[in-house]
Design a protein around this motif. Structure first.
Motif, PDB file in Angstrom:
ATOM      1  N   GLU A  52       9.307 -57.701 -23.858  1.00 10.80           N
ATOM      2  CA  GLU A  52      10.382 -57.266 -24.756  1.00 10.80           C
ATOM      3  C   GLU A  52      10.639 -58.322 -25.836  1.00 10.80           C
ATOM      4  O   GLU A  52      10.931 -57.987 -26.986  1.00 10.80           O
ATOM      5  N   GLU A  53      10.530 -59.588 -25.441  1.00  7.81           N
ATOM      6  CA  GLU A  53      10.758 -60.682 -26.392  1.00  7.81           C
ATOM      7  C   GLU A  53       9.677 -60.641 -27.485  1.00  7.81           C
ATOM      8  O   GLU A  53       9.960 -60.786 -28.680  1.00  7.81           O
ATOM      9  N   ARG A  91       1.694 -53.918 -20.972  1.00  5.55           N
ATOM     10  CA  ARG A  91       3.082 -53.494 -21.208  1.00  5.55           C
ATOM     11  C   ARG A  91       3.508 -53.865 -22.638  1.00  5.55           C
ATOM     12  O   ARG A  91       4.187 -53.103 -23.321  1.00  5.55           O
ATOM     13  N   THR A  92       3.068 -55.034 -23.095  1.00  2.00           N
ATOM     14  CA  THR A  92       3.432 -55.457 -24.454  1.00  2.00           C
ATOM     15  C   THR A  92       2.818 -54.498 -25.481  1.00  2.00           C
ATOM     16  O   THR A  92       3.479 -54.103 -26.450  1.00  2.00           O
ATOM     17  N   ILE A  93       1.562 -54.118 -25.262  1.00  2.00           N
ATOM     18  CA  ILE A  93       0.915 -53.167 -26.184  1.00  2.00           C
ATOM     19  C   ILE A  93       1.710 -51.857 -26.217  1.00  2.00           C
ATOM     20  O   ILE A  93       1.970 -51.302 -27.287  1.00  2.00           O
ATOM     21  N   ASP A  94       2.130 -51.383 -25.037  1.00  2.00           N
ATOM     22  CA  ASP A  94       2.919 -50.136 -24.982  1.00  2.00           C
ATOM     23  C   ASP A  94       4.189 -50.256 -25.828  1.00  2.00           C
ATOM     24  O   ASP A  94       4.567 -49.328 -26.543  1.00  2.00           O
ATOM     25  N   LEU A  95       4.835 -51.427 -25.749  1.00  2.00           N
ATOM     26  CA  LEU A  95       6.089 -51.609 -26.496  1.00  2.00           C
ATOM     27  C   LEU A  95       5.858 -51.710 -27.999  1.00  2.00           C
ATOM     28  O   LEU A  95       6.755 -51.440 -28.793  1.00  2.00           O
ATOM     29  N   LEU A  96       4.639 -52.128 -28.397  1.00  2.00           N
ATOM     30  CA  LEU A  96       4.346 -52.275 -29.835  1.00  2.00           C
ATOM     31  C   LEU A  96       3.934 -50.953 -30.479  1.00  2.00           C
ATOM     32  O   LEU A  96       3.997 -50.807 -31.703  1.00  2.00           O
ATOM     33  N   ARG A  97       3.480 -50.007 -29.670  1.00  2.00           N
ATOM     34  CA  ARG A  97       2.957 -48.738 -30.216  1.00  2.00           C
ATOM     35  C   ARG A  97       3.900 -48.029 -31.175  1.00  2.00           C
ATOM     36  O   ARG A  97       3.466 -47.550 -32.236  1.00  2.00           O
ATOM     37  N   PRO A  98       5.213 -47.952 -30.867  1.00  2.44           N
ATOM     38  CA  PRO A  98       6.106 -47.215 -31.781  1.00  2.44           C
ATOM     39  C   PRO A  98       6.151 -47.795 -33.191  1.00  2.44           C
ATOM     40  O   PRO A  98       6.606 -47.126 -34.116  1.00  2.44           O
ATOM     41  N   LYS A 123      -6.221 -49.771 -24.378  1.00  3.32           N
ATOM     42  CA  LYS A 123      -5.061 -49.262 -25.134  1.00  3.32           C
ATOM     43  C   LYS A 123      -5.102 -49.657 -26.605  1.00  3.32           C
ATOM     44  O   LYS A 123      -4.256 -49.234 -27.381  1.00  3.32           O
ATOM     45  N   LEU A 124      -6.050 -50.523 -26.978  1.00  7.02           N
ATOM     46  CA  LEU A 124      -6.048 -51.105 -28.320  1.00  7.02           C
ATOM     47  C   LEU A 124      -6.884 -50.305 -29.311  1.00  7.02           C
ATOM     48  O   LEU A 124      -7.765 -49.528 -28.924  1.00  7.02           O
TER      49      LEU A 124
END
Ligand code: SF4
Length: 315
Positions: A52-53, A91-98, A123-124
């Motif tokens: 999240e950070e 998880r970080t990649i998921d959070l960056l997708r939006p 995921k990339l």
């Protein structure tokens, strides 16, 4: 300091960097590494920063770049260590997708034998994998891998990944004189890349101050021969030996910019000068950082480079 740039990248255009690993945690200790010798060799994944950070920091920076009408081609995981050591990468990649920006990574490939790493990388949009050797001896000499790593496992993991990855896979091979630039190794790499089928194979040389001062680019004839060997077997081969330019983006805080960029990416003096001018600052900001030993000036190939003095713990 988790986010830096955008910086000009020869492979990725304008790339906003994510430094998701503290200095200098890596699975390798490459002789050409531009951020110095590895002080914390690891092969086990672990958490470093909160996803999240990282996502919050990237999101803030993307917003300010877009507000300034600047462009970004990729948000890229390119830390001063090996980015797949971060157990929270997926998880970080998921959070960056939006954010709606393409996401890339530059990895040394060493953990490709791990299914969880391959799942994260799938995921990339773009994955750049390092392949400096396809034979054991040059691999040990150039990458100096952690003792539990095996080249066979790395190469097998890469092939497994390539078979299931839907994004763009590119390779980077960095050649060092008398270390991994022998014809036998170059042919073995080319044979391996034929199986891997990357979208492009890049041939590179150390262009910034290396971890070992004796790590030098191959002789021109050797580099040309390497290119020919690659071209005989692969359609898309490119040199990655040109200068990336001076188009480093400024947040307006030149000290913060210099420290965050040079932690990962030593900058040539002309690029530093441009960045300082773009931020409306003057050269005393750079002198102050050098005096306080937060930046180090190094001569390499007749040019001055500035890099961040890293506060690394050894273990
Ligand atoms: S070049 Fe990359 S893989 Fe090699 S030691 Fe440096 S950070 Fe690790």
């Amino acid at each position: 300091m988790i986010v830096f740039g955008p910086i000009p990248s020869r492979r990725l255009g304008r790339s906003l960097g994510i430094n998701n690993i503290p200095p200098k945690v890596c699975t390798y200790s490459c002789v050409y590494c531009q951020v110095g010798r590895t002080t914390r060799m690891r092969v086990e994944r672990q958490p470093f920063y909160q996803p999240e950070e990282i996502a919050e920091a990237v999101s803030r920076r993307v917003e300010s770049i877009q507000a300034a009408n600047e462009s970004i081609d990729y948000v890229t995981f390119v830390p001063d260590g090996e980015p797949t050591l971060d157990v929270n990468l997926g998880r970080t990649i998921d959070l960056l997708r939006p954010l709606g920006v393409k996401i890339a990574i530059i990895t040394n490939s060493s953990l490709m034998s791990r299914p969880d790493v391959r799942a994260d990388l799938r995921k990339l949009d773009l994955v750049s994998v390092g392949v400096d050797a396809a034979l054991d001896e040059p691999w040990h000499r150039v990458n100096r891998p952690q003792g539990r790593l095996r080249l066979d496992n790395v190469l097998e993991g890469l092939l497994t990944f390539a078979g299931s990855f839907e994004g763009e896979l590119i390779t980077e091979t960095i050649l060092v004189r008398d270390v991994n630039d022998g014809e036998e190794n170059i042919s073995a790499i080319a044979d391996f890349l034929v199986q891997l089928e990357p979208a492009r194979a890049y041939l590179a040389i150390p262009t910034r101050p290396p971890a070992e001062p004796w790590a030098r680019p191959p002789a021109e004839a050797v580099l040309n021969r390497a290119y020919q060997i690659f071209r005989e077997r692969l359609d898309q081969v490119e040199y990655l030996i040109g200068y990336e330019g001076t188009e480093f983006s400024s947040t307006g805080d030149v000290v913060e910019d210099l420290l965050s960029i040079t932690a990962v990416h030593p900058m040539r003096a002309d690029a530093v000068r441009d960045l300082v001018a773009r931020a409306g600052a003057d050269w005393s900001a750079v002198e102050g950082l050098v005096e306080r030993e937060r930046l180090v000036a190094t001569r390499h190939n007749g040019r001055t480079f500035y890099s961040r003095k890293l506060a690394v713990r050894s273990s």
